[in-house]
Design an enzyme around this catalytic site. Structure first.
Site, short mmCIF file in Angstrom:
data_model
loop_
_atom_site.label_atom_id
_atom_site.label_comp_id
_atom_site.label_asym_id
_atom_site.label_seq_id
_atom_site.Cartn_x
_atom_site.Cartn_y
_atom_site.Cartn_z
N HIS A 156 55.28 55.37 31.44
CA HIS A 156 56.65 55.23 31.96
C HIS A 156 56.94 53.82 32.48
O HIS A 156 58.09 53.50 32.74
CB HIS A 156 56.88 56.26 33.08
CG HIS A 156 56.92 57.67 32.57
ND1 HIS A 156 58.10 58.37 32.40
CD2 HIS A 156 55.94 58.51 32.14
CE1 HIS A 156 57.83 59.58 31.92
NE2 HIS A 156 56.52 59.69 31.75
N ASP A 353 60.72 46.36 34.98
CA ASP A 353 60.86 47.82 35.08
C ASP A 353 60.65 48.42 33.70
O ASP A 353 61.13 47.86 32.71
CB ASP A 353 62.27 48.17 35.59
CG ASP A 353 62.28 49.40 36.49
OD1 ASP A 353 61.46 50.31 36.23
OD2 ASP A 353 63.08 49.46 37.44
P1 ADP Z 1 61.46 54.33 39.61
O1 ADP Z 1 60.99 55.44 38.73
O2 ADP Z 1 60.62 53.08 39.55
O3 ADP Z 1 61.73 54.73 41.02
P2 ADP Z 1 63.97 54.53 38.08
O4 ADP Z 1 65.23 53.76 38.25
O5 ADP Z 1 63.51 54.60 36.68
O6 ADP Z 1 62.90 53.86 39.05
O7 ADP Z 1 64.16 56.04 38.57
C1 ADP Z 1 64.50 56.31 39.88
C2 ADP Z 1 65.12 57.70 40.01
O8 ADP Z 1 65.13 58.05 41.40
C3 ADP Z 1 66.56 57.77 39.55
O9 ADP Z 1 66.82 59.03 39.00
C4 ADP Z 1 67.37 57.56 40.83
O10 ADP Z 1 68.63 58.20 40.86
C5 ADP Z 1 66.45 58.12 41.89
N1 ADP Z 1 66.57 57.28 43.08
C6 ADP Z 1 66.18 56.01 43.22
N2 ADP Z 1 66.47 55.53 44.44
C7 ADP Z 1 67.09 56.52 45.08
C8 ADP Z 1 67.66 56.66 46.37
N3 ADP Z 1 67.68 55.63 47.22
N4 ADP Z 1 68.18 57.84 46.70
C9 ADP Z 1 68.19 58.85 45.82
N5 ADP Z 1 67.70 58.79 44.58
C10 ADP Z 1 67.15 57.64 44.21
#
Ligand code: ADP
Length: 470
Positions: A156, A353
């Site tokens: 991922h 990312d």
């Molecule tokens: P990572 O897996 O590195 O955290 P991604 O952007 O691929 O980054 O996925 C993050 C997921 O978590 C998304 O579905 C996003 O909506 C959720 N998310 C990220 N930050 C927050 C936050 N501050 N509050 C709620 N949901 C979050």
């Protein structure tokens, strides 16, 4: 059709469904609804010793099987090797990585323990799909136990160029272990090329042919509906009222050093410094819930952000306006969806990312009649698909400031043209497509490269309508 066995470090809580469920659970939900399945992995709990037999319970057609981790294994396998060594190296951050031989030993031990606990649950016609960097070694361990099933792997996060990966002390053993998989999925063609080169160099050329790019997506329609529904709630209404007509610039990330938060905050500061006409015109809301708060590098990042937000607010705030609002508590995902629809600009600027789902969610959340602008790091996997974004170098605060200035002034016809390209891309590479394509490759119904190409098929941008930034 045989069962689908999903293995991941964390097993989702089956009580969390729909809007609150984690990304992987959402991405796999279609596939899991269609056949008998097993979810196998860590329970999220620690105990004196790692369990040898999983706790099992069934929900509908899915059997959940989870193991508690021993405290030593939690420290060495999870905090140490996975989060302290692999995570930074895979994100090109050798200088942040910490290497301890004991962590590697713990990592190998837990991959072996997971394989030993899973093997007795398997049936001959199962298809096994292992997820992410915590479990690189599992297919090799399962093979050593005599498992002959098809075993696939999806990474991922990014995979760096070979010379970066070799900075990891046990890199060679990991590359050899990856060759035990039947199909290996990466987020982008760049990641796939990097892994192929590493495999070929390690004498595993045949395995390199089993590597493909399968960009992961979201449930675009579901997220669009969620955002439209949540737009009319009290929380979103309160936020809108508090802006007093100013544009909202939104950032949503886990508080992680790969997300480029210091440079992003500096970029917003540069906007105010270099473009005085924008002072008082926009409010930046950064939601960044603390993650991995027990790791030193994450604590240091938090201190740095506290200081830089304070400095910029102190310098530019007015009695009735502060430029930056910064929240380190978790905010519920449905509320975030509503905030995304309200915001004029999203700032998604990770230094590196694998994909970045926030960028895709922001696109899906927009009002099709009046969409916002996405300012996106060119080093996120999503940048390859989202050509309509204003793409920036996330390391360069001046570039971020210039993109913000452009975005704040962008006329509606350009916002619409850019968003339409991105919306088509997000709807064309959904989670369901990602899952179906990878399984087609793993189960031998399609060549890996062919299935990957189809998964990544993106509608080309309407270039003539996209004005280039100067
Ligand atoms: P990572 O897996 O590195 O955290 P991604 O952007 O691929 O980054 O996925 C993050 C997921 O978590 C998304 O579905 C996003 O909506 C959720 N998310 C990220 N930050 C927050 C936050 N501050 N509050 C709620 N949901 C979050």
């Amino acid at each position: 059709m045989g069962r689908l066995v999903i293995v991941a470090n964390r097993v989702p809580d089956p009580r969390e469904r729909g809007a609150t469920a984690g990304g992987l659970a959402v991405a796999l939900s279609d596939a899991l609804a269609k056949r008998e399945s097993v979810w196998f992995g860590w329970s999220g709990n620690t105990a004196d010793h790692t369990a040898t037999e999983p706790q099992q319970f069934r929900r509908g057609r899915t059997l959940y099987a989870t193991l508690d981790l021993g405290q030593d294994d939690y420290r060495h396998y999870y905090q140490g090797f996975s989060n302290g060594a692999l995570w930074p190296v895979l994100h090109y951050r050798l200088g942040v990585a910490r290497f301890e031989r004991e962590d590697w030993v713990g990592y190998r031990r837990v991959n072996g323990a997971f394989a030993a606990a899973l093997a007795p649950l398997l049936k001959p016609d199962d298809t096994i799909w292992i997820h992410d960097f915590h479990l690189f070694l599992m297919a090799q361990e399962l093979r050593a136990l005599g498992c002959r099933q098809r075993i696939g792997f999806f990474l991922h996060v990014p995979f760096p160029p070979r010379q970066v990966f070799l900075g990891l002390p046990n890199a060679a053993e990991i590359v050899t272990a990856v060759a035990a998989y039947d199909a290996i999925g990466m987020q982008t063609e760049d990641d796939a090329e990097n892994l192929r080169a590493a495999l070929i160099h390690a004498g595993e050329a045949a395995a390199a042919l089993r590597v493909g790019a399968f960009p992961i997506g979201i449930d675009a329609e579901g997220f669009a509906e969620l955002a439209a529904r949540r737009f009319h709630t009290k929380e979103v209404e309160q936020l809108r009222a508090s802006l007093a007509g100013r544009a909202l610039v939104l950032g949503v990330d886990r508080l992680d050093y790969t997300k480029g938060l210091p440079q992003r905050i500096a970029g917003f500061g540069k906007l105010l410094e270099r473009f005085p006409r924008q002072r008082g015109k926009a409010t930046f809301l950064q939601v960044a819930p603390v993650s991995r708060g027990d790791v030193a590098q994450y604590r240091a990042l938090r201190r740095e952000l506290d200081e830089s937000v304070g400095r910029i607010n102190g310098q530019y705030a007015e009695p009735d306006w502060a430029p930056i609002r910064y929240i380190t508590r978790a905010v519920a995902r449905p509320t975030i969806a509503g905030y995304m629809r309200l915001s004029r600009i999203a700032l998604v600027t990770p230094l590196r990312d694998g994909m970045n789902l926030v960028a895709k969610e922001y696109v899906a959340a927009q009002d099709p009649q009046d969409p916002g602008v996405l300012v996106l790091s060119r080093f996120a996997g999503a940048a390859l698909e989202l050509e309509g974004a204003l793409q920036v170098n996330p390391l360069d605060p001046d570039d971020i400031a210039e993109a913000l200035d452009t975005a704040l002034a962008m006329p509606k016809d350009e916002r619409l043209a850019r968003w339409r390209q991105m919306d088509e891309a997000v709807r064309g590479t959904t989670a369901a497509i990602w899952c179906a394509r990878f399984l087609a490759a793993l189960e031998g119904r399609e060549e890996v490269a062919e299935a990957g190409r189809a998964a990544g098929q993106v509608v080309p941008a309407p270039r003539e309508t996209l004005r280039r930034r100067a």
